[in-house]
Design an enzyme around this catalytic site. Structure first.
Site, PDB file in Angstrom:
ATOM      1  N   HIS A   1       0.805  -1.220   0.000  1.00 58.89           N
ATOM      2  CA  HIS A   1       0.000   0.000   0.000  1.00 58.89           C
ATOM      3  C   HIS A   1       0.839   1.271   0.000  1.00 58.89           C
ATOM      4  O   HIS A   1       0.324   2.359   0.247  1.00 58.89           O
ATOM      5  CB  HIS A   1      -0.933   0.028   1.220  1.00 58.89           C
TER       6      HIS A   1
ATOM      7  N   ILE B   1       1.133   6.999   0.563  1.00 59.20           N
ATOM      8  CA  ILE B   1       0.596   5.889   1.350  1.00 59.20           C
ATOM      9  C   ILE B   1      -0.899   5.776   1.085  1.00 59.20           C
ATOM     10  O   ILE B   1      -1.627   6.771   1.124  1.00 59.20           O
ATOM     11  CB  ILE B   1       0.798   6.147   2.862  1.00 59.20           C
ATOM     12  N   CYS B   2      -1.332   4.554   0.824  1.00 57.18           N
ATOM     13  CA  CYS B   2      -2.750   4.316   0.603  1.00 57.18           C
ATOM     14  C   CYS B   2      -3.317   3.716   1.888  1.00 57.18           C
ATOM     15  O   CYS B   2      -3.191   2.527   2.136  1.00 57.18           O
ATOM     16  CB  CYS B   2      -2.871   3.367  -0.583  1.00 57.18           C
ATOM     17  N   LEU B   3      -3.852   4.593   2.742  1.00 58.45           N
ATOM     18  CA  LEU B   3      -4.344   4.128   4.043  1.00 58.45           C
ATOM     19  C   LEU B   3      -5.664   4.850   4.298  1.00 58.45           C
ATOM     20  O   LEU B   3      -5.729   6.077   4.196  1.00 58.45           O
ATOM     21  CB  LEU B   3      -3.316   4.474   5.136  1.00 58.45           C
TER      22      LEU B   3
END
Lengths: 294, 156
Positions: free
Chosen positions: B87, B94-96
């Site tokens: 991610h 950041i893919c959060l």
């Protein structure tokens, strides 16, 4: 016709205000009210420009005129400007009362009132500012009075000590006391009074909240979003409380409970009167003396 | 209102100065609008204990109503690389979910974001970049907050 001319001048004033030409705007609004004095908006606009010029008394007059024209129930802007001027004049009690009126009028708007979406948050922040100013002034006063009282009592004790010592000297001179006795007596007088003064100081120090201060602001008065003390807390279905203006701001963007993400709307919120009272009590406890950073 | 974020950031900073969970340290916050934090990951061979990763936080004036922009950054001195994770793109984005509009909540803070990212790394078992990493890094011109990620694999 006069009202039309006044309206034209007001528009020119607004343009000058937007350009930051405050003196010019003030002058144009003044010409406008000379043409026509029943338009409350001209007074509120002039109050706003006078705030920028820090002409506090002028602001107070203009706001009063504006409120006189509209009636006291639907003029949130005038009350907001009035509050700012009163704070500028170091009248925090009056400022707080005006700020609360403005806040209430934004919260429960009169049908005719034009409320901007940013008003609630801005007014809420200002209420808090007035509150801090009010309690800081009160606590400062109390400390000064306490200091004055202590100085007066110490002065009285000192004077008494001096009289007692003079009395010993007089008796010595009259021959009623021997040298040794007189020295002994004087020593005793001095040590007795020093003791009294010390215990007086200890008593005052013990009564001074700044001397044994709780260092942390209790979490329950703090809004979890702004980290500021609350003055109008509302409670969610899940039992958590937030400052009304900040949770409103969050719900505008995301209609969810900040902690659980369950759906949540303004209508689900309830005032939390108990917590509100606890927040008041916190302010009232002399907190402003030991909270270093507002 | 413009003032909310300033006060909140000051108080957050005062709160975390000196007391942060293990593996998380404050590097700089001289500019209240941009903080840097260093991160290490416990007990995961993908991220050896001596590898330190640098997070950069950028705050808008609407923080904490709006999420901070939080990305990993690469440095040569001291050495800070972008951690490998399905991610985390190789440009540091950041893919959060908690960092985007839907997932963010104003009760989060810098510390809780760091803890979430740390635990996201600690529980990772795939030593790989997100699918389409090279293409994304080449073509993306948006700021992290303007990207709408699809959370294709919520298990990671």
């Amino acid at each position: 016709m006069a009202s039309y001319q006044a309206e034209q001048l007001k528009e020119q004033g607004n343009a000058a205000f937007r350009n930051g030409e405050y003196e010019e705007a003030n002058e144009l609004y003044t010409q406008a009210v000379a043409k026509y004095s029943r338009n409350s908006l001209i007074y509120t606009n002039r109050a706003n420009v006078r705030l920028k010029l820090q002409q506090w008394d002028g602001v107070v007059n203009d706001c009063s005129k504006s409120i006189e024209i509209t009636g006291p129930n639907a003029n949130h802007k005038a009350f907001y400007f009035l509050a700012q001027a009163q704070l500028g004049l170091h009248h925090p009690n009056e400022a707080l009362s005006s700020a609360l009126t403005a806040y209430e009028q934004v919260l429960h708007p009169h049908p005719a009132a034009k409320i901007s979406p940013k008003d609630l948050e801005a007014f809420s922040t200002f209420v808090l500012k007035c509150k801090k100013a009010k309690f800081a002034a009160r606590d400062r006063d109390r400390l000064r009075r306490q200091g004055d009282l202590r100085a007066e009592l110490e002065g009285t004790l000192e004077a008494q000590k001096q009289r007692d010592l003079d009395e010993v000297t007089a008796q010595l001179r009259r021959g009623g006391l021997g040298n040794v006795e007189a020295t002994e007596l004087s020593k005793e007088i001095i040590s007795t009074f020093d003791e009294k003064i010390n215990s007086l100081r200890t008593t005052f120090a013990a009564a001074d909240p700044a001397d044994h201060k709780p260092r942390e602001v209790p979490d329950y008065v703090i809004d979890m979003i702004t980290f500021e003390p609350m003055h109008d807390p509302v409670i969610t279905k899940n039992g958590h409380s937030y400052e009304r203006a900040t949770i409103y701001e969050h719900l505008k963007r995301s209609p969810t409970d900040p902690l659980t993400r369950d759906p949540l709307t303004i209508n689900d919120l309830r005032p939390n009167f108990g917590l509100r009272a606890a927040c008041e009590a916190f302010w009232d406890s002399g907190a402003s003396e030991w909270i270093a950073d507002w | 209102m413009a003032g909310m974020s300033g006060k909140r950031l000051q108080k957050e900073l005062a709160k975390i100065t000196g007391v942060l969970p293990p593996g998380i340290t404050l590097v700089s916050a001289e500019n209240l609008r941009e903080w840097q934090m260093d991160l290490t990951v416990p007990d995961n061979p993908i991220y050896p204990a001596d590898h330190v990763y640098r997070l950069k936080f950028m705050f808008s004036t609407n923080y904490p109503i709006e999420a901070p922009e939080c990305t990993f950054i690469q440095l040569s001195t001291p050495v800070r690389k972008i951690p490998i994770h399905p991610h985390i793109y190789s440009n540091g984005i950041i893919c959060l979910d908690l960092l985007d509009k839907q997932g963010w909540s104003p009760v989060h803070n810098v510390e809780s974001v760091c803890i979430s990212i740390q635990s996201m790394l600690a529980s990772n078992t795939k030593n790989e970049r997100p699918p389409g990493d090279a293409e994304f890094v080449r073509s993306n011109r948006s700021r992290p907050r303007d990207i709408n990620f699809l959370y294709h694999d919520p298990s990671v």
